[in-house]
Design a protein around this motif. Structure first.
Motif, PDB file in Angstrom:
ATOM      1  N   ASN A  65       0.809  -1.228   0.000  1.00 20.49           N
ATOM      2  CA  ASN A  65       0.000   0.000   0.000  1.00 20.49           C
ATOM      3  C   ASN A  65       0.840   1.274   0.000  1.00 20.49           C
ATOM      4  N   VAL A  66       2.139   1.102  -0.240  1.00 22.23           N
ATOM      5  CA  VAL A  66       3.018   2.241  -0.499  1.00 22.23           C
ATOM      6  C   VAL A  66       3.738   1.997  -1.828  1.00 22.23           C
ATOM      7  N   ILE A  67       4.432   0.875  -1.918  1.00 22.83           N
ATOM      8  CA  ILE A  67       5.125   0.491  -3.150  1.00 22.83           C
ATOM      9  C   ILE A  67       4.289  -0.503  -3.948  1.00 22.83           C
ATOM     10  N   HIS A  74       1.180  -5.122  -8.415  1.00 20.95           N
ATOM     11  CA  HIS A  74       2.084  -4.320  -9.228  1.00 20.95           C
ATOM     12  C   HIS A  74       2.725  -3.256  -8.354  1.00 20.95           C
ATOM     13  N   ALA A  75       3.820  -2.711  -8.834  1.00 22.74           N
ATOM     14  CA  ALA A  75       4.505  -1.630  -8.125  1.00 22.74           C
ATOM     15  C   ALA A  75       4.030  -0.283  -8.665  1.00 22.74           C
ATOM     16  N   ASP A  76       3.954   0.691  -7.777  1.00 24.53           N
ATOM     17  CA  ASP A  76       3.626   2.061  -8.170  1.00 24.53           C
ATOM     18  C   ASP A  76       4.901   2.709  -8.726  1.00 24.53           C
ATOM     19  N   GLY A  97      -0.540   8.800  -0.637  1.00 22.89           N
ATOM     20  CA  GLY A  97      -0.296   8.899  -2.074  1.00 22.89           C
ATOM     21  C   GLY A  97       1.068   9.502  -2.334  1.00 22.89           C
ATOM     22  N   PRO A  98       1.562   9.421  -3.577  1.00 18.21           N
ATOM     23  CA  PRO A  98       2.887   9.949  -3.907  1.00 18.21           C
ATOM     24  C   PRO A  98       3.099  11.401  -3.497  1.00 18.21           C
ATOM     25  N   ALA A  99       2.015  12.184  -3.449  1.00 17.61           N
ATOM     26  CA  ALA A  99       2.154  13.590  -3.051  1.00 17.61           C
ATOM     27  C   ALA A  99       2.730  13.735  -1.655  1.00 17.61           C
TER      28      ALA A  99
END
Length: 211
Positions: free
Chosen positions: A20-22, A97-99, A197-199
């Motif tokens: 849930n991060v990567i 999958h990876a973000d 999220g990435p932000a």
């Protein structure tokens, strides 16, 4: 409390969660099976991630097959055994999958010579999963609960990760999607980020050089 270094950053190492991060899962197949069984979406995860079912897997005490059987047992009386096993197997086999954006940001940390340690409550399959995502070279070290026998939010796993990073606790940035885990890191002196999220990472890592 954090202390700024000559670089101006409040950290000299990045400690980052995986799930849930990567890594993110596709649960669409599982959701279909839940609906077919007359269960609400998320019912399987609720059963599977209950501490008494999930903890032995995260601590490396059981394998995925045994975890599925524990899910089946926990579903007893709610759905037929065959259907419960189908649900458990679908959860265990959920594609992932990876973000890419998060991966790029974390690679910036490595390029800036900031030690990167993955700190995750995971199964003994984690190494294979990282390879499947092409991420075996992402981090300097990986601290998996199933390998070290202790899980977040226990202080010991953070201590192991900081020692591998080679920096004091108060010089570590810790990123996790679970507030309880972040609070535990902050209590040890780390800078904590509850990831949504990435932000959340751009202000901290976005300005680092990209290799």
């Amino acid at each position: 409390m954090t202390i700024s270094s000559a670089s101006g950053r409040p950290f000299d190492a990045v400690l980052c969660d995986v799930d849930n991060v990567i890594r993110f899962y596709d649960s669409s197949r599982l959701t279909e099976l839940e609906h077919a069984a007359g269960l609400p979406e998320g019912a399987t995860a609720e059963v599977a991630f209950a501490p008494e079912v999930d903890a032995p897997l995260m601590l490396g005490e059981i394998d995925m097959r045994q975890w599925v059987e524990a899910i089946v047992a926990a579903f007893a009386g709610r759905v037929p055994e065959e259907r419960a096993r189908e649900l458990g197997e679908a959860l265990a086999a959920s594609p992932f999958h990876a973000d890419d954006e998060v991966v790029r940001l974390l690679r910036r940390a490595r390029a800036a010579r900031l030690p990167l340690v993955l700190v995750t409550n995971a199964t003994v399959e984690l190494e294979n999963d990282l390879a499947a995502m092409g991420l075996t070279d992402l981090a300097d070290h990986v601290v998996s609960s199933a390998r070290v026998g202790v899980a977040k939010p226990e202080p010991k796993i953070y201590e192991i990760a900081a020692a591998l990073a080679g920096v004091p606790m108060e010089r570590c940035l810790f990123v996790d999607d679970t507030r309880e885990n972040v609070d535990a890191a902050v209590a040890l002196g780390m800078t904590g980020v509850v990831y949504r999220g990435p932000a959340d990472l751009h202000p901290l890592l976005g300005g680092l050089p990209e290799r």
